[in-house]
Design a protein around this motif. Sequence first.
Motif, PDB file in Angstrom:
ATOM      1  N   ARG A  66       0.796  -1.219   0.000  1.00  0.00           N
ATOM      2  CA  ARG A  66       0.000   0.000   0.000  1.00  0.00           C
ATOM      3  C   ARG A  66       0.834   1.278   0.000  1.00  0.00           C
ATOM      4  O   ARG A  66       0.425   2.290  -0.580  1.00  0.00           O
ATOM      5  CB  ARG A  66      -0.960  -0.025   1.194  1.00  0.00           C
ATOM      6  N   ALA A  67       1.983   1.261   0.656  1.00  0.00           N
ATOM      7  CA  ALA A  67       2.824   2.464   0.692  1.00  0.00           C
ATOM      8  C   ALA A  67       3.273   2.856  -0.716  1.00  0.00           C
ATOM      9  O   ALA A  67       3.322   4.038  -1.065  1.00  0.00           O
ATOM     10  CB  ALA A  67       4.032   2.228   1.593  1.00  0.00           C
ATOM     11  N   ALA A 124       2.591   6.715  -5.109  1.00  0.00           N
ATOM     12  CA  ALA A 124       2.422   7.022  -6.528  1.00  0.00           C
ATOM     13  C   ALA A 124       1.129   7.796  -6.769  1.00  0.00           C
ATOM     14  O   ALA A 124       1.077   8.720  -7.588  1.00  0.00           O
ATOM     15  CB  ALA A 124       2.430   5.736  -7.347  1.00  0.00           C
ATOM     16  N   THR A 125       0.080   7.432  -6.038  1.00  0.00           N
ATOM     17  CA  THR A 125      -1.201   8.130  -6.184  1.00  0.00           C
ATOM     18  C   THR A 125      -1.091   9.580  -5.744  1.00  0.00           C
ATOM     19  O   THR A 125      -1.571  10.492  -6.432  1.00  0.00           O
ATOM     20  CB  THR A 125      -2.286   7.422  -5.350  1.00  0.00           C
ATOM     21  N   LEU A 126      -0.461   9.821  -4.596  1.00  0.00           N
ATOM     22  CA  LEU A 126      -0.286  11.189  -4.115  1.00  0.00           C
ATOM     23  C   LEU A 126       0.590  12.002  -5.062  1.00  0.00           C
ATOM     24  O   LEU A 126       0.347  13.197  -5.266  1.00  0.00           O
ATOM     25  CB  LEU A 126       0.329  11.167  -2.714  1.00  0.00           C
ATOM     26  N   ALA A 127       1.592  11.353  -5.646  1.00  0.00           N
ATOM     27  CA  ALA A 127       2.437  12.046  -6.616  1.00  0.00           C
ATOM     28  C   ALA A 127       1.619  12.467  -7.838  1.00  0.00           C
ATOM     29  O   ALA A 127       1.814  13.561  -8.392  1.00  0.00           O
ATOM     30  CB  ALA A 127       3.599  11.153  -7.037  1.00  0.00           C
ATOM     31  N   CYS A 128       0.695  11.616  -8.282  1.00  0.00           N
ATOM     32  CA  CYS A 128      -0.200  11.950  -9.409  1.00  0.00           C
ATOM     33  C   CYS A 128      -1.070  13.154  -9.070  1.00  0.00           C
ATOM     34  O   CYS A 128      -1.235  14.075  -9.886  1.00  0.00           O
ATOM     35  CB  CYS A 128      -1.095  10.755  -9.737  1.00  0.00           C
ATOM     36  N   LEU A 146      -0.526  15.491  -6.807  1.00  0.00           N
ATOM     37  CA  LEU A 146       0.316  16.683  -6.707  1.00  0.00           C
ATOM     38  C   LEU A 146       0.708  17.196  -8.090  1.00  0.00           C
ATOM     39  O   LEU A 146       0.689  18.410  -8.358  1.00  0.00           O
ATOM     40  CB  LEU A 146       1.563  16.368  -5.893  1.00  0.00           C
ATOM     41  N   LEU A 147       1.037  16.280  -8.992  1.00  0.00           N
ATOM     42  CA  LEU A 147       1.404  16.668 -10.355  1.00  0.00           C
ATOM     43  C   LEU A 147       0.233  17.348 -11.054  1.00  0.00           C
ATOM     44  O   LEU A 147       0.413  18.374 -11.730  1.00  0.00           O
ATOM     45  CB  LEU A 147       1.842  15.434 -11.145  1.00  0.00           C
ATOM     46  N   ALA A 148      -0.972  16.806 -10.891  1.00  0.00           N
ATOM     47  CA  ALA A 148      -2.161  17.407 -11.507  1.00  0.00           C
ATOM     48  C   ALA A 148      -2.398  18.815 -10.979  1.00  0.00           C
ATOM     49  O   ALA A 148      -2.713  19.741 -11.742  1.00  0.00           O
ATOM     50  CB  ALA A 148      -3.386  16.527 -11.249  1.00  0.00           C
ATOM     51  N   VAL A 149      -2.218  19.008  -9.676  1.00  0.00           N
ATOM     52  CA  VAL A 149      -2.411  20.331  -9.075  1.00  0.00           C
ATOM     53  C   VAL A 149      -1.373  21.322  -9.604  1.00  0.00           C
ATOM     54  O   VAL A 149      -1.701  22.455  -9.971  1.00  0.00           O
ATOM     55  CB  VAL A 149      -2.338  20.243  -7.538  1.00  0.00           C
ATOM     56  N   VAL A 150      -0.124  20.897  -9.660  1.00  0.00           N
ATOM     57  CA  VAL A 150       0.952  21.781 -10.132  1.00  0.00           C
ATOM     58  C   VAL A 150       0.723  22.207 -11.582  1.00  0.00           C
ATOM     59  O   VAL A 150       0.828  23.396 -11.927  1.00  0.00           O
ATOM     60  CB  VAL A 150       2.320  21.086  -9.988  1.00  0.00           C
ATOM     61  N   LEU A 151       0.385  21.247 -12.445  1.00  0.00           N
ATOM     62  CA  LEU A 151       0.158  21.573 -13.859  1.00  0.00           C
ATOM     63  C   LEU A 151      -1.078  22.452 -14.027  1.00  0.00           C
ATOM     64  O   LEU A 151      -1.089  23.388 -14.839  1.00  0.00           O
ATOM     65  CB  LEU A 151       0.019  20.291 -14.672  1.00  0.00           C
ATOM     66  N   ASP A 152      -2.121  22.177 -13.252  1.00  0.00           N
ATOM     67  CA  ASP A 152      -3.344  22.971 -13.337  1.00  0.00           C
ATOM     68  C   ASP A 152      -3.073  24.416 -12.925  1.00  0.00           C
ATOM     69  O   ASP A 152      -3.512  25.360 -13.598  1.00  0.00           O
ATOM     70  CB  ASP A 152      -4.418  22.350 -12.446  1.00  0.00           C
ATOM     71  N   VAL A 153      -2.356  24.600 -11.832  1.00  0.00           N
ATOM     72  CA  VAL A 153      -2.034  25.954 -11.364  1.00  0.00           C
ATOM     73  C   VAL A 153      -1.144  26.665 -12.378  1.00  0.00           C
ATOM     74  O   VAL A 153      -1.304  27.869 -12.632  1.00  0.00           O
ATOM     75  CB  VAL A 153      -1.358  25.895  -9.981  1.00  0.00           C
ATOM     76  N   ALA A 154      -0.210  25.939 -12.990  1.00  0.00           N
ATOM     77  CA  ALA A 154       0.679  26.548 -13.983  1.00  0.00           C
ATOM     78  C   ALA A 154      -0.107  27.064 -15.184  1.00  0.00           C
ATOM     79  O   ALA A 154       0.137  28.179 -15.672  1.00  0.00           O
ATOM     80  CB  ALA A 154       1.732  25.532 -14.427  1.00  0.00           C
TER      81      ALA A 154
END
Length: 219
Positions: free
Chosen positions: A182-183, A188-192, A194-202
């Motif tokens: 699970r870890a 990997a899920t949290l990284a996805c 976070l990546l979506a948030v960063v790209l969306d804000v950009a």
Amino acid sequence: MAANPWFSWTYVVENADTLWAYTVQHALLTVQAVAIAAVIAVPLGILVSRIRWMSGAVIGTAAVLYTVPSLALFAILAPFLGIGRTPVLIGLVVYALLVILRNTVAGIDGVDPAVLDAARGLGYGRLRVLLRVSLPNALPSVIAGLRLATVSTVALVTVGVVVGYGGLGQLMFRGFRNNFYRAEILSATLACVLLAVVLDVAIWAGGRALTPWRERGRP
């Protein structure tokens, strides 16, 4: 339970290089897919907004392609394009097309007719009206389409694991195979996310920079 926690900072630290490598792969694939889709969809949106009889066929075709399940589409493309990055990239472009195309058409159609009439009254030709009036006014809608397409593409990249190129999906799949570790899956899920948030804000920030008049026009 202690041996298989939902989240482990130790796992993140020990596998930071692997997480970063897959995150970069995931981000590059997302950005490339959305960029290619935009290069195709925005001109198409301009075209169908000008030639109405094409609208149903073009948007309808994009909508039909969008309904094909991602697992099936990647599996269909793999025998023709091989295993790896190419079928995943093409599949992602197909899914991003509809969102950007619809928002482009909606943005152009939503331009105030009075503004268009005023531009024509000033002697603007059709091309100048498009470049100086229609597209700038449609830009917020296009940016919204890019944001939606980007966030959905971040999620879809993970499905590319079925053809061997899924970015962070590779870690998720490996976690499932590794006795449901699970870890690994959650990291990997949290990284996805976070990546979506960063790209969306950009993209949002880029949209604000490209449309400064919208901020000046607010009370």
